[in-house]
Scaffold this motif. Structure first.
Motif, short mmCIF file in Angstrom:
data_model
loop_
_atom_site.label_atom_id
_atom_site.label_comp_id
_atom_site.label_asym_id
_atom_site.label_seq_id
_atom_site.Cartn_x
_atom_site.Cartn_y
_atom_site.Cartn_z
N ILE A 223 -3.35 -0.15 7.97
CA ILE A 223 -3.11 -0.41 6.54
C ILE A 223 -1.74 -1.04 6.33
O ILE A 223 -1.51 -1.74 5.33
N LYS A 224 -0.84 -0.84 7.27
CA LYS A 224 0.52 -1.35 7.13
C LYS A 224 0.52 -2.86 6.93
O LYS A 224 -0.10 -3.61 7.67
N GLY A 225 1.21 -3.29 5.88
CA GLY A 225 1.35 -4.71 5.59
C GLY A 225 0.17 -5.33 4.88
O GLY A 225 0.17 -6.55 4.61
N LYS A 226 -0.83 -4.53 4.51
CA LYS A 226 -2.05 -5.06 3.89
C LYS A 226 -1.95 -5.06 2.37
O LYS A 226 -1.20 -4.29 1.76
N ALA B 125 1.94 5.12 1.16
CA ALA B 125 2.63 5.88 2.20
C ALA B 125 2.30 5.38 3.60
O ALA B 125 3.11 5.52 4.52
N GLN B 126 1.13 4.77 3.76
CA GLN B 126 0.72 4.22 5.05
C GLN B 126 1.32 2.84 5.32
O GLN B 126 1.07 2.24 6.36
N GLY B 127 2.08 2.32 4.34
CA GLY B 127 2.78 1.06 4.55
C GLY B 127 2.10 -0.17 4.01
O GLY B 127 2.42 -1.29 4.40
N ALA C 265 7.62 3.45 -5.67
CA ALA C 265 8.59 4.38 -5.10
C ALA C 265 8.38 4.56 -3.60
O ALA C 265 9.33 4.84 -2.86
N ALA C 266 7.13 4.35 -3.16
CA ALA C 266 6.82 4.48 -1.73
C ALA C 266 7.11 3.19 -0.97
O ALA C 266 6.94 3.15 0.25
N GLY C 267 7.52 2.15 -1.69
CA GLY C 267 7.94 0.92 -1.04
C GLY C 267 6.98 -0.24 -1.07
O GLY C 267 7.24 -1.29 -0.48
N ALA C 268 5.86 -0.09 -1.78
CA ALA C 268 4.89 -1.19 -1.86
C ALA C 268 5.01 -1.90 -3.21
O ALA C 268 5.47 -1.33 -4.20
N ARG D 151 -9.30 6.18 4.09
CA ARG D 151 -8.26 5.57 4.91
C ARG D 151 -8.82 5.10 6.26
O ARG D 151 -8.55 4.00 6.72
N MET D 152 -9.63 5.96 6.88
CA MET D 152 -10.21 5.63 8.18
C MET D 152 -11.15 4.43 8.08
O MET D 152 -11.08 3.49 8.88
N LEU D 153 -12.03 4.44 7.08
CA LEU D 153 -12.99 3.35 6.92
C LEU D 153 -12.30 2.03 6.61
O LEU D 153 -12.81 0.96 6.94
N ALA D 154 -11.13 2.11 5.96
CA ALA D 154 -10.39 0.91 5.58
C ALA D 154 -9.40 0.47 6.64
O ALA D 154 -8.60 -0.45 6.42
#
Length: 257
Positions: A6-9, A30-32, A58-61, A234-237
C-alpha cells in the motif's frame, strides 16, 4: 517485480467518511499510502469526512473529501474523474457503500426495492466499471457486500438480494481487468457494530446476532468489529492480490457458503 504494498499508492474509498470506510482510510494512511480520496454521500456526513481527512493528513498522506450521491452512473464517473484531477489515477478502489432494509417481502414497496437496487447493485456495478477505466495497471478493487449472502433467513430479501449480483460483477470484472494485472474481490462482513446495523434491528434481533457467530464471545461486542475487517481489506488490496474474482465472508462463523 510488481510492488503490491500500500505504501506510495493512491486510494479511493467510496463511503470512506466513517465506520468501516473511515477506519480503512486511517489504516491505509498508516500503511504509507500516498493519497486517499474520501467519498461521502450527503452534507450530513461532511463533518465525519473532514475528520477522516484530517486523520489521514496527520498520518502523512494527502487527503481530499468528495461528496456525491452515487446512484446515478454519471455521479460515479464524475467521482473517478475528480479523483484523477485531485490526486492522480488511483491504484486501489474500495466501495463500502450499502443500504440495509429488514422487512417481509410482502411489505416491500416498489420504491423501496428500487432504492435498494440502486444503492446496493447499481452503484457497485458502475463503481467497478469506472475503476476498470481509471485504475492504474496492477490495481486492486474491493467491494463490501454482506455475510447474509451465505444465510438462509427471512426479511433480508431486498438487502442480501440486491447485494448478491455483486458476486457476479466481481467475477466478470476480474476476468475483464485481469490482463492489466488488476485484482477484483468482494468481502462480506457479518453484522457490524456500527450505526449501519442497529436502526434495522429490534432488541431481540440484536441480542440474537450478538450470539450467532461461532466466535461471538471473543468479539468486543459479539458482532463483527470493524477492526477485524480492516486487515482483510488491507490484505486484498495489497499482498493478497493473487486472490481475484472471489467473494469471501469474514464473520467469525456467522454464516458460510
Amino acid at each position: 517485480m510488481t510492488d503490491h504494498s500500500i505504501k506510495g499508492k493512491t486510494v479511493l474509498i467510496a463511503g470512506g467518511a466513517k465506520n468501516l470506510g473511515g477506519l480503512v482510510a486511517r489504516d491505509f494512511a498508516a500503511q504509507g499510502a500516498k493519497a486517499i480520496v474520501i467519498h461521502y454521500n450527503t452534507a450530513a456526513t461532511k463533518a465525519e469526512a473532514d475528520a477522516t481527512v484530517a486523520a489521514v493528513k496527520a498520518a502523512g498522506a494527502e487527503a481530499v473529501a468528495l461528496q456525491a450521491n452515487l446512484i446515478a452512473a454519471g455521479a460515479v464517473e464524475k467521482l473517478f474523474a475528480d479523483t484523477v484531477a485531485a490526486v492522480g489515477r488511483p491504484d486501489i478502489a474500495i466501495n463500502t457503500v450499502g443500504k440495509v432494509l429488514k422487512k417481509p417481502m410482502v411489505e416491500i414497496s416498489e420504491a423501496e426495492y428500487d432504492e435498494m437496487t440502486a444503492v446496493n447493485s447499481k452503484v457497485a456495478f458502475f463503481f467497478l466499471k469506472e475503476a476498470g477505466k481509471h485504475l492504474n495497471d496492477n490495481g486492486k478493487i474491493v467491494t463490501v457486500v454482506t455475510s447474509l449472502l451465505g444465510a438462509y433467513t427471512p426479511f433480508y430479501a431486498a438487502y442480501a438480494g440486491t447485494k448478491a449480483p455483486v458476486e457476479h460483477f466481481t467475477r466478470a470484472a476480474s476476468k475483464e481487468f485481469g490482463d492489466r494485472g488488476i485484482s477484483v474481490t468482494a468481502i462480506g462482513p457479518g453484522p457490524m457494530d456500527t450505526g449501519f446495523f442497529y436502526p434495522a434491528e429490534g432488541a431481540d434481533a440484536v441480542a440474537y446476532h450478538k450470539t450467532a457467530a461461532a466466535l461471538s464471545k471473543y468479539s468486543k461486542t459479539g458482532l463483527t468489529d470493524i477492526e477485524d475487517i480492516v486487515p482483510w481489506i488491507r490484505m486484498l488490496a495489497s499482498e493478497g492480490w493473487w486472490m481475484t474474482g472471489q467473494t469471501i465472508l469474514v464473520n467469525g462463523g456467522y454464516t458460510t457458503k
